[in-house]
Design an enzyme around this catalytic site. Structure first.
Site, mmCIF file in Angstrom:
data_model
loop_
_atom_site.group_PDB
_atom_site.id
_atom_site.type_symbol
_atom_site.label_atom_id
_atom_site.label_comp_id
_atom_site.label_asym_id
_atom_site.label_seq_id
_atom_site.Cartn_x
_atom_site.Cartn_y
_atom_site.Cartn_z
ATOM 1 N N GLU A 1 -1.578 -5.412 8.513
ATOM 2 C CA GLU A 1 -1.082 -4.773 9.744
ATOM 3 C C GLU A 1 -1.669 -5.107 10.908
ATOM 4 O OE1 GLU A 1 -0.116 -0.682 8.647
ATOM 5 O OE2 GLU A 1 0.576 -0.824 6.972
ATOM 6 N N LYS B 1 -1.409 -9.355 2.601
ATOM 7 C CA LYS B 1 -0.703 -8.767 3.736
ATOM 8 C C LYS B 1 -1.599 -7.744 4.632
ATOM 9 C CE LYS B 1 2.961 -6.117 3.741
ATOM 10 N NZ LYS B 1 2.790 -4.871 4.654
ATOM 11 N N ASP C 1 -1.302 -6.053 -0.407
ATOM 12 C CA ASP C 1 -1.645 -5.475 0.846
ATOM 13 C C ASP C 1 -2.924 -5.165 1.039
ATOM 14 O OD1 ASP C 1 0.508 -5.248 2.521
ATOM 15 O OD2 ASP C 1 1.008 -3.294 1.797
ATOM 16 N N ASP D 1 0.894 -1.198 0.049
ATOM 17 C CA ASP D 1 0.066 0.127 -0.043
ATOM 18 C C ASP D 1 0.908 1.121 -0.017
ATOM 19 O OD1 ASP D 1 0.893 -0.122 2.607
ATOM 20 O OD2 ASP D 1 -1.268 -0.015 3.457
ATOM 21 N N SER D 2 2.201 1.095 0.102
ATOM 22 C CA SER D 2 3.051 2.369 -0.240
ATOM 23 C C SER D 2 2.877 2.683 -1.859
ATOM 24 C CB SER D 2 4.472 1.648 0.100
ATOM 25 O OG SER D 2 4.889 0.485 -0.833
ATOM 26 N N GLU E 1 8.751 -4.067 10.675
ATOM 27 C CA GLU E 1 9.242 -2.916 10.172
ATOM 28 C C GLU E 1 9.987 -1.902 11.338
ATOM 29 O OE1 GLU E 1 6.587 -0.870 7.324
ATOM 30 O OE2 GLU E 1 7.736 0.942 7.306
HETATM 31 O O1 KIV Z 1 3.563 -0.916 1.708
HETATM 32 C C1 KIV Z 1 4.575 -1.431 1.638
HETATM 33 O O2 KIV Z 1 5.750 -1.124 0.732
HETATM 34 C C2 KIV Z 1 4.990 -2.323 2.871
HETATM 35 C C3 KIV Z 1 6.591 -2.552 3.093
HETATM 36 C C4 KIV Z 1 7.250 -1.213 3.597
HETATM 37 C C5 KIV Z 1 6.857 -3.848 3.816
HETATM 38 O O3 KIV Z 1 4.318 -2.591 3.713
#
Ligand code: KIV
Length: 271
Positions: free
Chosen positions: A122, A120, A90, A51-52, A189
């Site tokens: 959090e 994934k 994500d 989600d980055s 992280e």
């Molecule tokens: O969204 C992302 O890029 C991440 C990484 C920083 C692990 O969750």
């Protein structure tokens, strides 16, 4: 005779075998077809459609604004390009927290509409109901603890997490909760290296670090950061493998000069 080489796809099972034999796992983000194809061809083990994307693709300050539809768009583009790596997408903010039924329907949409290998999310014990429900549908889940960018408004800073004993113990307990639930791996992280090492030793599933030291089972970075496309972001954990920002600007500058001078296109570059 067929000249096509069979590619052996990376699976969650192969990642646990890698941990068992002490082989480090390499993971990078990708958000689009062209980049994912290059990253996969280079031999990466895991591609994270993070989600980055909210920051590096859409220019947002945080990961919070990105939607499920956006993540599905990026996920689908990446999956189409990848032949070998395990792809993880994500679950974005607001699609799984506090409501396990919603979590399952978000994860099912991602699986159906992108054909990714896993999702994934959090959090630890506070998202356990969601984790359990997603896993009960046969969807592989990767956890994410330590600095959790989707909770930035709760903490107010992107500083190193779990430096104090109490927070470190909570992180270890959350990691165990995720492992017992059936997560196949966990991202840690921005935490002290000693804590990363401890979690990796105490858990059987692979621990992938980003700013969690060298004694975990693998490493992940955001591709735009490690290629030097993003310029303002320089945390200690980031190693830049290239300075693509300067290379891209140099090439664009050269093109502009050629267009303005009439040098481009030349006789061979036209019909
Ligand atoms: O969204 C992302 O890029 C991440 C990484 C920083 C692990 O969750």
């Amino acid at each position: 005779m067929s000249v096509h080489k069979q590619v052996r796809k990376v699976t969650t099972h192969r990642l646990s075998e890698m941990k068992l034999r002490g082989e480090k796992i390499s993971m990078l983000t990708s958000y689009d077809f062209s980049m994912a194809q290059l990253v996969d061809q280079a031999g990466i083990d895991v591609i994270l459609v993070g989600d980055s994307a909210s920051n590096v693709m859409a220019g947002n300050q945080t990961t919070l604004p990105i939607t499920l539809d956006h993540m599905i768009y990026h996920g689908r583009s990446v999956v189409k390009a990848v032949k070998r790596a395990l792809v993880v997408v994500d679950l974005p903010f607001g699609t799984y927290q506090g409501n396990s039924k919603k979590a399952l329907s978000s994860a099912i949409r991602i699986m159906k509409e992108t054909a990714t290998d896993a999702v994934k999310l959090e959090g630890g014990s506070e998202v356990l109901d969601s984790v359990n429900r997603i896993l009960s549908a046969g969807i592989p889940v990767m956890g994410h603890l330590g600095l959790m960018p989707q909770s930035i408004n709760k903490f107010g800073t992107y500083s190193v997490r779990a430096k104090e004993e109490e927070e470190a113990e909570k992180l270890i307990s959350d990691a165990k909760v995720l492992e017992e639930a059936g997560c196949f791996a966990i991202v840690l992280e921005k935490i002290p290296a000693s804590l990363g090492e401890r979690v990796s030793k105490e858990l059987n599933i692979p621990i992938i670090g980003i700013g969690a030291g060298g004694k975990v089972d693998g490493q992940v970075l955001v591709i735009h950061d490690m290629l030097g496309i993003t310029q303002q972001f320089s945390p200690r954990f980031l190693r830049r493998y290239h300075n693509l920002a300067d290379e891209i600007k140099g090439a664009v500058n050269h093109y502009i000069t050629d267009v303005k001078s009439g040098d481009f296109p030349n006789d061979k570059e036209q019909y």
